[in-house]
Scaffold this motif. Structure first.
Motif, PDB file in Angstrom:
ATOM      1  N   HIS A 838       0.745  -1.130   0.004  1.00 38.76           N
ATOM      2  CA  HIS A 838      -0.156  -0.030   0.105  1.00 38.76           C
ATOM      3  C   HIS A 838       0.932   1.184   0.105  1.00 38.76           C
ATOM      4  CE1 HIS A 838      -3.204  -2.654   1.174  1.00 38.76           C
ATOM      5  NE2 HIS A 838      -2.495  -3.163   2.046  1.00 38.76           N
ATOM      6  N   PRO A 839       0.853   2.016  -1.228  1.00 42.99           N
ATOM      7  CA  PRO A 839       1.871   3.219  -1.133  1.00 42.99           C
ATOM      8  C   PRO A 839       1.223   4.113  -0.290  1.00 42.99           C
ATOM      9  CG  PRO A 839       0.575   3.049  -3.278  1.00 42.99           C
ATOM     10  CD  PRO A 839       0.227   1.767  -2.417  1.00 42.99           C
ATOM     11  N   GLY A 840       2.152   5.005   0.170  1.00 32.85           N
ATOM     12  CA  GLY A 840       1.995   6.010   1.101  1.00 32.85           C
ATOM     13  C   GLY A 840       3.145   6.986   1.106  1.00 32.85           C
ATOM     14  N   PHE A 841       3.043   8.359   1.805  1.00 38.53           N
ATOM     15  CA  PHE A 841       4.232   9.056   1.799  1.00 38.53           C
ATOM     16  C   PHE A 841       5.205   8.743   2.702  1.00 38.53           C
ATOM     17  CE2 PHE A 841       6.205  12.741   3.847  1.00 38.53           C
ATOM     18  CZ  PHE A 841       6.543  13.473   2.863  1.00 38.53           C
ATOM     19  N   SER A 842       4.950   7.746   3.531  1.00 39.36           N
ATOM     20  CA  SER A 842       6.066   7.356   4.495  1.00 39.36           C
ATOM     21  C   SER A 842       6.024   5.720   4.514  1.00 39.36           C
ATOM     22  CB  SER A 842       5.925   7.670   5.957  1.00 39.36           C
ATOM     23  OG  SER A 842       4.741   7.497   6.515  1.00 39.36           O
ATOM     24  N   SER A 843       5.499   5.107   3.517  1.00 35.22           N
ATOM     25  CA  SER A 843       5.392   3.796   3.295  1.00 35.22           C
ATOM     26  C   SER A 843       6.879   3.096   3.076  1.00 35.22           C
ATOM     27  CB  SER A 843       4.469   3.271   1.993  1.00 35.22           C
ATOM     28  OG  SER A 843       3.185   3.635   2.553  1.00 35.22           O
ATOM     29  N   PRO A 844       7.364   2.242   3.929  1.00 36.78           N
ATOM     30  CA  PRO A 844       8.529   1.549   3.761  1.00 36.78           C
ATOM     31  C   PRO A 844       8.408   0.670   2.359  1.00 36.78           C
ATOM     32  CG  PRO A 844       7.363   0.239   5.441  1.00 36.78           C
ATOM     33  CD  PRO A 844       6.522   1.788   5.104  1.00 36.78           C
ATOM     34  N   GLU A 845       9.416   0.595   1.814  1.00 38.56           N
ATOM     35  CA  GLU A 845       9.613  -0.172   0.254  1.00 38.56           C
ATOM     36  C   GLU A 845      10.094  -1.547   0.662  1.00 38.56           C
ATOM     37  OE1 GLU A 845      11.844   1.899  -2.278  1.00 38.56           O
ATOM     38  OE2 GLU A 845      10.520   3.628  -2.342  1.00 38.56           O
ATOM     39  N   ALA A 846      10.140  -1.866   1.972  1.00 32.68           N
ATOM     40  CA  ALA A 846      10.696  -3.241   2.211  1.00 32.68           C
ATOM     41  C   ALA A 846      10.434  -3.753   3.535  1.00 32.68           C
ATOM     42  CB  ALA A 846      12.333  -3.468   2.175  1.00 32.68           C
ATOM     43  N   GLU A 847       9.862  -5.032   3.674  1.00 32.22           N
ATOM     44  CA  GLU A 847       9.517  -5.548   4.888  1.00 32.22           C
ATOM     45  C   GLU A 847       9.467  -6.939   4.905  1.00 32.22           C
ATOM     46  OE1 GLU A 847       5.354  -4.806   7.794  1.00 32.22           O
ATOM     47  OE2 GLU A 847       5.431  -3.973   5.600  1.00 32.22           O
ATOM     48  N   GLU A 848       9.687  -7.659   6.111  1.00 30.00           N
ATOM     49  CA  GLU A 848       9.644  -9.272   6.257  1.00 30.00           C
ATOM     50  C   GLU A 848       8.543  -9.539   7.049  1.00 30.00           C
ATOM     51  OE1 GLU A 848      13.519 -10.232   7.842  1.00 30.00           O
ATOM     52  OE2 GLU A 848      14.803  -8.981   6.683  1.00 30.00           O
ATOM     53  N   PHE A 849       8.340 -10.962   6.666  1.00 31.80           N
ATOM     54  CA  PHE A 849       7.369 -11.832   7.220  1.00 31.80           C
ATOM     55  C   PHE A 849       7.919 -13.053   7.654  1.00 31.80           C
ATOM     56  CE2 PHE A 849       4.914  -8.775   4.958  1.00 31.80           C
ATOM     57  CZ  PHE A 849       3.917  -8.166   5.641  1.00 31.80           C
ATOM     58  N   ASN A 850       7.294 -13.768   8.580  1.00 35.34           N
ATOM     59  CA  ASN A 850       7.737 -15.385   9.056  1.00 35.34           C
ATOM     60  C   ASN A 850       6.496 -16.071   8.699  1.00 35.34           C
ATOM     61  OD1 ASN A 850      10.330 -14.821   9.724  1.00 35.34           O
ATOM     62  ND2 ASN A 850       9.654 -14.218  12.032  1.00 35.34           N
ATOM     63  N   LEU A 851       6.695 -17.064   7.946  1.00 37.39           N
ATOM     64  CA  LEU A 851       5.584 -18.229   7.978  1.00 37.39           C
ATOM     65  C   LEU A 851       5.721 -19.168   8.939  1.00 37.39           C
ATOM     66  CD1 LEU A 851       3.089 -19.276   6.134  1.00 37.39           C
ATOM     67  CD2 LEU A 851       4.796 -20.666   4.929  1.00 37.39           C
ATOM     68  N   CYS A 852       4.847 -19.173  10.266  1.00 37.45           N
ATOM     69  CA  CYS A 852       4.791 -19.967  11.259  1.00 37.45           C
ATOM     70  C   CYS A 852       4.110 -21.122  10.939  1.00 37.45           C
ATOM     71  CB  CYS A 852       4.563 -18.969  12.481  1.00 37.45           C
ATOM     72  SG  CYS A 852       5.548 -17.668  12.693  1.00 37.45           S
ATOM     73  N   VAL A 853       4.418 -22.347  11.170  1.00 37.85           N
ATOM     74  CA  VAL A 853       3.578 -23.405  11.121  1.00 37.85           C
ATOM     75  C   VAL A 853       3.493 -24.136  12.327  1.00 37.85           C
ATOM     76  CG1 VAL A 853       3.451 -25.843  10.165  1.00 37.85           C
ATOM     77  CG2 VAL A 853       4.539 -24.054   8.864  1.00 37.85           C
ATOM     78  N   ARG A 854       2.378 -24.345  12.954  1.00 40.09           N
ATOM     79  CA  ARG A 854       2.031 -24.801  14.135  1.00 40.09           C
ATOM     80  C   ARG A 854       2.608 -26.282  14.188  1.00 40.09           C
ATOM     81  NH1 ARG A 854      -3.772 -25.926  17.100  1.00 40.09           N
ATOM     82  NH2 ARG A 854      -2.970 -26.553  18.903  1.00 40.09           N
ATOM     83  N   GLU A 855       3.525 -26.511  15.067  1.00 42.80           N
ATOM     84  CA  GLU A 855       4.337 -27.680  15.603  1.00 42.80           C
ATOM     85  C   GLU A 855       5.206 -27.877  14.357  1.00 42.80           C
ATOM     86  OE1 GLU A 855       1.682 -31.151  16.237  1.00 42.80           O
ATOM     87  OE2 GLU A 855       0.768 -29.896  17.951  1.00 42.80           O
ATOM     88  N   GLY A 856       5.595 -27.001  13.578  1.00 44.32           N
ATOM     89  CA  GLY A 856       6.539 -27.258  12.364  1.00 44.32           C
ATOM     90  C   GLY A 856       7.509 -26.153  12.399  1.00 44.32           C
ATOM     91  N   ASN A 857       7.873 -25.897  11.229  1.00 41.94           N
ATOM     92  CA  ASN A 857       9.175 -24.966  10.863  1.00 41.94           C
ATOM     93  C   ASN A 857       8.576 -23.415  10.741  1.00 41.94           C
ATOM     94  OD1 ASN A 857       7.481 -25.464   8.482  1.00 41.94           O
ATOM     95  ND2 ASN A 857       9.299 -25.015   7.140  1.00 41.94           N
ATOM     96  N   ARG A 858       9.503 -22.852  10.463  1.00 43.75           N
ATOM     97  CA  ARG A 858       9.270 -21.491  10.367  1.00 43.75           C
ATOM     98  C   ARG A 858      10.017 -20.727   9.182  1.00 43.75           C
ATOM     99  NH1 ARG A 858       9.378 -17.032  15.131  1.00 43.75           N
ATOM    100  NH2 ARG A 858       7.746 -18.176  15.626  1.00 43.75           N
ATOM    101  N   THR A 859       9.592 -20.057   8.275  1.00 49.04           N
ATOM    102  CA  THR A 859      10.134 -19.667   6.953  1.00 49.04           C
ATOM    103  C   THR A 859      10.114 -18.150   6.927  1.00 49.04           C
ATOM    104  OG1 THR A 859       9.603 -21.913   6.039  1.00 49.04           O
ATOM    105  CG2 THR A 859      10.401 -20.045   4.617  1.00 49.04           C
ATOM    106  N   ASN A 860      11.011 -17.590   6.551  1.00 52.61           N
ATOM    107  CA  ASN A 860      11.268 -16.029   6.246  1.00 52.61           C
ATOM    108  C   ASN A 860      10.852 -15.701   4.816  1.00 52.61           C
ATOM    109  OD1 ASN A 860      13.320 -13.311   5.600  1.00 52.61           O
ATOM    110  ND2 ASN A 860      12.033 -13.214   7.667  1.00 52.61           N
ATOM    111  N   LEU A 861      10.246 -14.599   4.889  1.00 52.08           N
ATOM    112  CA  LEU A 861       9.740 -13.893   3.267  1.00 52.08           C
ATOM    113  C   LEU A 861      10.123 -12.565   3.398  1.00 52.08           C
ATOM    114  CD1 LEU A 861       8.441 -14.299   0.545  1.00 52.08           C
ATOM    115  CD2 LEU A 861       6.284 -13.634   1.625  1.00 52.08           C
ATOM    116  N   LYS A 862      10.773 -11.977   2.399  1.00 56.37           N
ATOM    117  CA  LYS A 862      11.453 -10.616   2.313  1.00 56.37           C
ATOM    118  C   LYS A 862      10.378 -10.207   1.057  1.00 56.37           C
ATOM    119  CE  LYS A 862      15.912 -11.210   4.391  1.00 56.37           C
ATOM    120  NZ  LYS A 862      17.327 -10.838   3.858  1.00 56.37           N
TER     121      LYS A 862
END
Length: 870
Positions: A838-862
């Motif tokens: 979502h573009p905006g005046f102060s919107s960051p152009e990069a962000e990170e998320f974690n895909l968290c699996v219950r009782e499982g692994n965790r994967t990073n998404l940039k």
């Protein structure tokens, strides 16, 4: 902390008496104490040291546990480590192992009571050949860390074919040239190079690549292919009639050798214009009965025979050539002798030639009346001749046309016992002998019977010839057909019976004749009744004649009763032969129409014959095993079977002790069920296939004590003949790691087997299609519009995974979002998630998320937004 309790004597201690003193130790701290006790004996001083030690344990274990040499049979084998406590207090231990060879060390820790022994079980898997030399560390209380070596040598259970004379490994046996109908044997050794007993069976590969069935290898390929009728006949030939293996099944102890006799018995085809020579190349395989490793392979839930050769199998090539008997007679085969008289002899010289260039021939002439052969038997070398003399010595007059049989002698199999070789006639040649015996001309002189009438007489008496043959002149005896005329017959005798015998012309009424009393004799001309004189001294009385008739009748009745008894027994036997469910006693040609037989019926009958030929006296072949397998149900059946034998037939079949050959026709597998990567707390199923190619019922009993396989059912099944079935093996576990255990089963409660279950238990996992996303603006849209793209979430496991997207917060704020934020991904499927910037005046152009699996692994998404300035 030491206390002395004693009463010192006031008087000296007399010899033989004693004084008792008690020393008590009461420790107040956990430390060892030392002190001394002073004993005054008269003027002597005795120092007695006192040592006080606290209560402690003393643990001890062996340093090496050796499994020895074991067979690679995919079994889980166990041995125990003993940890003994020789101390006075309990001691603890802890076992650690960093390798992956040992499957289980249980218990890994524990407490050993004083004076007791704790057993620790160590499991290893014999799935692959290798040398195991592993170290486990045992930490025992009060002692330093101790190393225990676990050693084992896992080897293949190998069958080898050795030469009987050399002892070397054989790959091929050449029988050489053999006559059709005869047999030739070779001896080999079958060697079990393994540490366990092995049930073995011989299988003839009659459909192997490179095999030849009666083809002349000296011919060109085009010449052989032109004879299509011969090729079709070789396809239908039962190869087990050519090769005999004696014995064709058995049991070998560890490192034992057994003698096996191979017999080559070629059979000629009834096909015209064949080559005199026929070459055979076959392959004989010795297999371990009951071993399914390498015999079955699974593709998903479908089980198929494997073409790979297991190391426990030994293959032997068999080669041989068959030749017809080529004997020629000159003259022959029709031999005519010159005419001769009775008592004379004629001879014919015959030359017997063996046209075979490699094999000799033994011949023997059968005895024939009026003909003689010299010599009657003999042996002719290859490509050689022998002179024979045929003699015609008639014993009676006439023309003789006889069939002279010439037996060719060799070694062959008995019809009743196919495992015994005997010298016999395996081929016959027929000759035709023609001879004529004539009689010499000779005058026959007759003499008149002087009066004694024989038992059989004609009307004019009996003329006895002095010689043999037919006379050219008529005998000078006046013969009057007096019985046909009544010219001289006396008037009172004209009405006499016509059956009365006529006496000789020179008969006199006073002649003594031992004639029968009930017969009357009359003269030739006047028909006057002849006087019959009976001598009482020589003739039978009336009582004697009656007794003789009774005696004759008794024996006649006795012989008649024997005949009636014999006929009755034959009728009873015929009744039991035809009194069955197949023959209902109908006589042929009583109005029944013959059924019409099609070509399909011939194929069915042929297949049924191949199926019924799988008996204990017949060598197993690849085509017969394939034909028997095709008889089984195409669709596998799981339910509907009984768990226990119920009917009489089932109880009788399931109580049989099966031979190695029968066990080889029962396929239970795969012997290793590999579940692969499975998730924790997931339910997984694989099929344990049961294929019964026998003509009897079998009873399968499975014993499962493994907690992870408790849902497997049914554990007992009675499988009907020629039927496929399966048992679903259910695997569930709540612990990650490598799982490898085996469970046993039995056939008919007598023949054991086992199945290895392997699984790699892993947690649930989700994978992303990309770790970094670049969101580009959509062409034609305003710069202030949202940037969108998708990322795919894959579930490679067999259990549904619950996931949640979690943002990694920073000081720059948030401008990205992912939908859906949470959800489920089904097993072996994928889910598309939309990423929006979502573009905006102060919107960051990069962000990170974690895909968290219950009782499982965790994967990073940039996520990156690529903003273009205009």
């Amino acid at each position: 902390q030491f206390k002395l309790i004693v009463e010192n004597p006031e008087k000296p201690v007399a010899p033989g008496l004693q004084v008792k003193a008690f020393v008590e130790y009461y420790p107040e701290t956990e430390e060892d104490l030392q002190d001394s006790l002073l004993l005054l004996v008269d003027e002597d001083r005795v120092y007695i040291p006192l040592l006080g030690a606290i209560s402690c344990c003393y643990l001890e274990t062996e340093s090496v546990v050796n499994f020895g040499t074991v067979s690679a049979s995919s079994k889980i084998i166990s041995k125990e480590i003993s940890i003994a406590n020789h101390g006075s207090s309990s001691g603890t231990f802890k076992i650690s192992y960093d390798g992956d060879v040992l499957l289980n060390v249980e218990p890994a820790s524990g407490v050993v009571e004083p004076g007791s022994v704790k057993a620790v079980k160590v499991d290893i898997c014999t799935d692959v050949p290798r040398t195991i030399s592993e170290v486990i560390k045992v930490e025992m209380e009060g002692r330093s860390c101790t190393e225990v070596w676990i050693k084992a040598v896992v080897v293949e259970q190998v069958l080898k074919v050795l030469g009987a004379s050399s002892g070397n490994v054989l790959e091929c046996i050449n029988f050489g040239s053999v006559y059709f109908g005869s047999s030739k044997t070779k001896e080999i050794y079958l060697y079990n190079e393994g540490p366990e007993c092995t049930d073995w069976v011989a299988v003839l590969e009659d459909n192997a690549v490179g095999g030849e069935m009666g083809t002349d290898l000296q011919k060109s390929a085009d010449a052989v292919l032109q004879d299509l009728s011969f090729i079709n006949k070789t396809r239908d030939l039962d190869a087990s009639t050519l090769i005999r293996c004696i014995p064709d099944q058995g049991t070998l102890l560890p490192y034992e050798k057994s003698t096996v006799t191979l017999c080559f018995s070629p059979v000629a085809f009834a096909v015209t214009d064949l080559s005199p020579k026929q070459d055979y190349v076959l392959f004989l395989r010795f297999e371990a009965a009951g071993s399914k490793d390498g015999c079955l392979q699974t593709t998903g839930d479908v089980i198929t025979p494997s073409t790979s050769i297991h190391p426990c199998h030994a293959e032997l090539a068999l080669a041989g050539s068959a030749l017809p008997v080529m004997l020629s007679f000159n003259p022959g085969p029709v031999i005519e002798f010159m005419d001769c008289f009775l008592g004379a002899q004629t001879q014919v010289l015959c030359t017997l030639k063996n046209e075979s260039e490699s094999l000799p021939v033994k011949f023997s002439f059968r005895k024939t009346a009026h003909f003689n052969i010299s010599p009657e038997k003999g042996k002719i070398k290859s490509n050689s001749t022998k002179d024979l003399i045929f003699s015609f010595s008639p014993h009676q007059i006439g023309t003789f046309e006889v069939k002279q049989i010439v037996d060719i002698i060799g070694r062959g199999l008995e019809k009743n016992n196919l495992q015994v070789l005997k010298t016999k006639s395996f081929h016959q040649i027929h000759l035709s002998f023609i001879g004529v015996c004539k009689s010499k001309p000779k005058n026959v002189l007759f003499r008149i019977n002087p009066g004694i009438t024989p038992m059989i007489s004609n009307a004019t008496g009996c003329f006895v010839a002095d010689g043999t043959g037919q006379g050219t002149d008529i005998a000078p005896v006046a013969i009057l057909k007096s019985t046909k005329t009544q010219i001289h017959t006396h008037q009172i005798n004209r009405n006499c019976k016509g059956d009365a015998l006529i006496a000789f012309p020179n008969d006199r009424s006073t002649s003594i004749r031992p004639s029968e009393r009930n017969k009357k004799y009359r003269t030739i001309f006047t028909k006057t009744e002849r006087y019959n004189y009976i001598d009482p001294e020589f003739s039978y009385t009336d009582y004697e004649r009656q007794s003789k008739e009774v005696h004759k009748k008794y024996y006649a009745d006795f012989i008649s009763s024997l005949r009636q008894h014999r006929l009755q027994k034959d009728a009873t036997r015929q009744f039991y032969i035809y009194n069955n469910s197949v023959s209902i006693g109908l006589k042929p040609a009583e109005g029944l129409m013959s059924p019409k037989i099609s070509v399909t019926d011939f194929h069915k009958e042929k297949l049924q014959f191949k199926m019924c030929s799988l008996d204990e006296n017949c060598l197993l072949t690849s085509q017969k095993l394939t034909a028997s397998a095709s008889k089984s149900s195409v669709k596998e059946i799981c339910s509907g079977f009984t768990s226990m034998p119920s009917s009489t037939q089932e109880k009788e079949d399931c109580s049989l002790t099966l031979t190695p050959k029968q066990l080889h026709q029962i396929l239970i597998g795969p012997s290793t069920i590999d579940f692969g990567d499975v998730c924790v707390d997931s339910t997984n199923a694989r099929k344990l296939h049961i294929i019964n190619n026998l003509l009897v019922h079998i009873w399968i009993q499975i014993e499962i004590e493994i907690e992870e396989l408790q849902q497997t059912s049914p554990l007992c099944q009675v499988v009907p003949p020629l039927t496929k079935a399966y048992v679903p093996v259910i695997f569930e576990t709540s612990m990650c790691g490598m799982f490898k255990k085996s469970f046993p089963y039995t056939i008919n409660n007598k023949h054991p087997g086992h199945v290895l279950v392997v699984a790699n238990v892993v947690p649930v996992e989700l994978q992303l299609s990309a770790r970094e996303l670049i969101l580009n603006p959509i062409p034609g849209y305003l710069a202030e519009a949202e940037f969108r793209t998708t990322v795919r979430v894959y579930n490679p496991r067999n259990r549904s995974a619950e996931f949640t997207w979690k943002r990694i917060h920073t000081d720059k704020g948030t401008a990205f979002s992912i939908q859906p934020v949470e959800g489920f991904v089904e097993p072996y499927s994928e889910l598309a998630c939309e990423v929006v910037w979502h573009p905006g005046f102060s919107s960051p152009e990069a962000e990170e998320f974690n895909l968290c699996v219950r009782e499982g692994n965790r994967t990073n998404l940039k996520c990156f937004a690529k903003v273009t300035l205009h």
